[in-house]
Enzyme design. Structure first.
Site, PDB file in Angstrom:
ATOM      1  N   ASP A 152      -7.703   5.100  -2.362  1.00 48.96           N
ATOM      2  CA  ASP A 152      -6.563   4.249  -2.714  1.00 48.96           C
ATOM      3  C   ASP A 152      -5.235   4.982  -2.618  1.00 48.96           C
ATOM      4  O   ASP A 152      -4.176   4.339  -2.679  1.00 48.96           O
ATOM      5  CB  ASP A 152      -6.732   3.670  -4.119  1.00 48.96           C
ATOM      6  CG  ASP A 152      -7.776   2.563  -4.157  1.00 48.96           C
ATOM      7  OD1 ASP A 152      -7.879   1.823  -3.158  1.00 48.96           O
ATOM      8  OD2 ASP A 152      -8.485   2.452  -5.173  1.00 48.96           O
ATOM      9  N   ASP A 213     -12.214  -2.028   2.057  1.00 46.20           N
ATOM     10  CA  ASP A 213     -10.794  -1.892   1.708  1.00 46.20           C
ATOM     11  C   ASP A 213     -10.177  -0.636   2.329  1.00 46.20           C
ATOM     12  O   ASP A 213      -8.982  -0.573   2.613  1.00 46.20           O
ATOM     13  CB  ASP A 213     -10.609  -1.808   0.186  1.00 46.20           C
ATOM     14  CG  ASP A 213     -11.640  -2.589  -0.607  1.00 46.20           C
ATOM     15  OD1 ASP A 213     -12.767  -2.761  -0.103  1.00 46.20           O
ATOM     16  OD2 ASP A 213     -11.352  -2.991  -1.735  1.00 46.20           O
TER      17      ASP A 213
HETATM   18  N1  GLY Z   1      -9.295  -2.730  -3.223  1.00 47.45           N
HETATM   19  C1  GLY Z   1      -9.843  -3.464  -4.288  1.00 47.45           C
HETATM   20  C2  GLY Z   1      -9.794  -4.929  -4.120  1.00 47.45           C
HETATM   21  O1  GLY Z   1      -9.620  -5.477  -3.056  1.00 47.45           O
HETATM   22  O2  GLY Z   1      -9.961  -5.584  -5.122  1.00 47.45           O
END
Ligand code: GLY
Length: 433
Positions: A152, A213
Site C-alpha cells: 500500500d 489491488d
Molecule cells: N485495497 C483494499 C481494498 O480495495 O479494499
C-alpha cells in the site's frame, strides 16, 4: 458574499441572455458575461470557479465537478483548524462528517484525501485548496524514511506526492516518490515474480501473497523508471504484471483477490479471497483494480498483451454487471446472495476512470463501448441515488469496504470520491480535446 467569503463553484447551465446561449468556450465569447470582466473591481474579486456550460443532452462533467468542489470546501470547513496527520476515511450511515484516521503506513487510505485536494485544485485553482493539499501531502513524507510495511506504500505515495507533482512539478515531491519506489521494490520476490503484498499475512495464507489491488501500485515503479529511477523498477513492474496475468485469473477473465505462491520455489499454490464473498466469486472492486491496473500497465509498456488483457478483464466485468445490476453500479460482489446485495459505488468509480483511459487505446466501436460505459457509470453516480448531497460532506454514498469483516458496508468511503473526481476530470479532458 463579503471580503472573506467568496461566491464559489457556481455552474450556469444553458444560460441564455437575449436569446443567446452563454458558455465558456463559445466562439466569439462576449466579454461582458464573465463576472470578472463585468464588474472587475467588485464582483470579480469575490468569485471563484464560475462555470458557464450549455448542455447538448450529453452528460456534462462540469456539473458534478462543481458539486465536488463545493463538497471539498464544506469538508475543509469542518476540518479546520487542520491537523494534517488526520485523514478522512469514511462516513457511516447517519453521520455527516468524515471519520478521520491517523496517517500511517498501516492506514492504506491515507493518500486519497490529499489526492482529492490536488485534483480539486486542478479544477478550481483555489489557493485555499492548494494550501490544504500541500499540508496533507507533507504529512505523509515520513513514509520514505522507513521500510515498506506493505504494497500500500504505492497507494499512499501515488495519490499524494505523484498527484501533487503533476500539479506543482515540485522537485521535493519527485525525490520522495523516487525513494518510495525503491522502498516498494524491496517487497519483490524474484523467484515468484511479484511483490509480496502483505508481509504480515505470509503465515495466514501459507506463502508469498499477492493481491489484485497491488496492480495499482505498479504505477509508482513505472513512473520512477521514467523519471530518473532505475530501469530495474520497470522490469519488476512488468514481471509482476506478467505473473499476475498468468496465475491470478480464472478462465473467464475474473480474478481472485489473493494469489498465494511458494516463497522459495515460486510456484502458484492457490487463489483465494480476502474481501470478496467467496474464493470463486467476482469481488467487484478486485476486478476494478485489474481493469485499472492493466490499462495503466499498457500506458507505460505499449505491450499489446496487456492491452488485450485489459479488455478481457473489462469485458467480463461489463457482462456480469449487466447480468447482476439494475444500473451501472455493481453489487459489491457479483456472486453475493440475495440477502447481501449492497452496491459498491467505489468499484464503479475505479472502472469509470479506467475505461476513459482504455477508450483512448482501442479503436472505433470498442472505444465507444468503453467511453459510453464510463459515461453511463458517471451519470448514475451523479444521480441522487449515489451523490451524498445534503446527507454528508462526501461526494458519494453506497460503497462497501470489507463486507466479510462487517466493516464499511454501505458507507461513504474516501477512495470512491478519489476515483470519481479522477474520472470526471478525465472525461472533461476528453470532451474538450
Ligand atoms: N485495497 C483494499 C481494498 O480495495 O479494499
Amino acid at each position: 458574499y463579503d471580503d472573506s467569503r467568496k461566491v464559489r463553484n457556481i455552474v450556469f447551465e444553458n444560460l441564455k441572455i437575449n436569446g443567446q446561449a452563454i458558455y465558456d468556450d463559445m466562439p466569439g465569447k462576449p466579454r461582458w458575461y464573465s463576472p470578472a470582466d463585468y464588474v472587475p473591481m467588485y464582483v470579480g474579486n469575490h468569485t471563484e470557479n464560475i462555470v458557464f456550460t450549455h448542455s447538448t443532452g450529453a452528460f456534462n462533467p462540469d456539473i458534478p465537478l462543481a458539486y465536488c468542489a463545493s463538497k471539498v470546501n464544506r469538508a475543509l470547513e469542518q476540518l479546520r483548524p487542520y491537523d494534517f496527520t488526520m485523514m478522512p476515511r469514511n462516513i457511516l450511515e447517519g453521520q455527516y462528517q468524515w471519520n478521520l484516521r491517523k496517517a500511517k503506513a498501516e492506514e492504506w487510505c491515507s493518500g486519497f484525501w490529499p489526492g482529492i485536494l490536488w485534483m480539486d485544485f486542478n479544477y478550481t485553482t483555489s489557493e485555499a485548496v492548494h494550501k490544504a493539499a500541500t499540508g496533507y501531502t507533507d504529512a505523509l513524507a515520513f513514509l520514505v524514511g522507513q521500510p515498506a510495511f506493505d504494497h500500500d506504500l504505492g497507494f499512499l505515495i501515488i495519490n499524494s506526492f505523484l498527484k501533487g507533482y503533476e500539479q506543482t512539478k515540485d522537485s521535493r515531491y519527485k525525490r520522495i516518490a523516487l525513494r518510495a519506489a525503491d522502498t516498494l521494490a524491496t517487497l519483490f520476490n524474484n523467484k515468484v515474480g511479484t511483490i509480496l503484498s502483505w508481509p504480515r499475512h505470509v503465515k495466514d495464507y501459507g506463502g508469498h501473497n499477492t493481491i489484485m489491488d497491488n496492480m495499482i501500485n505498479l504505477e509508482l515503479l513505472f513512473w520512477a523508471s521514467q523519471n530518473e529511477g532505475s530501469k530495474r523498477l520497470y522490469d519488476i513492474a512488468v514481471r509482476h504484471a506478467e505473473t499476475t496475468l498468468r496465475h491470478h485469473f480464472r478462465p473467464d477473465g475474473s480474478c481472485y483477490h489473493v494469489a498465494v505462491y511458494d516463497t522459495l520455489d515460486g510456484h502458484f499454490i492457490k487463489g483465494v479471497t480476502h474481501q470478496g464473498y467467496s474464493d470463486h466469486s467476482m469481488w467487484s472492486r478486485g476486478q476494478s483494480w485489474a481493469i485499472y491496473g492493466y490499462t495503466m500497465v499498457y500506458r507505460y509498456t505499449h505491450d499489446q498483451r496487456f492491452l488485450d488483457f485489459a479488455q478481457r478483464v473489462t469485458d467480463i466485468y461489463l457482462k456480469r454487471l449487466h447480468e447482476t445490476s439494475d444500473d451501472w453500479i455493481p453489487i459489491w460482489d457479483m456472486d453475493a446472495p440475495a440477502s447481501m446485495q449492497e452496491k459498491d459505488a467505489s468499484a464503479a468509480c475505479v472502472v469509470a476512470s479506467a475505461l476513459l483511459e482504455l477508450s483512448q487505446y482501442v479503436d472505433g466501436k470498442k472505444a465507444n463501448v468503453y467511453r459510453d460505459a464510463a459515461t453511463n457509470m458517471l451519470s448514475d453516480l451523479s444521480s441522487p441515488r449515489y451523490q451524498s448531497g445534503e446527507n454528508n460532506v462526501a461526494f458519494l454514498m453506497h460503497s462497501v469496504g470489507h463486507h466479510p469483516a462487517g466493516s464499511e458496508i454501505d458507507a461513504s468511503i474516501v477512495y470512491a470520491d478519489y476515483y470519481y473526481i479522477e474520472a470526471l476530470l478525465r472525461l472533461k479532458k476528453l470532451i474538450t480535446k
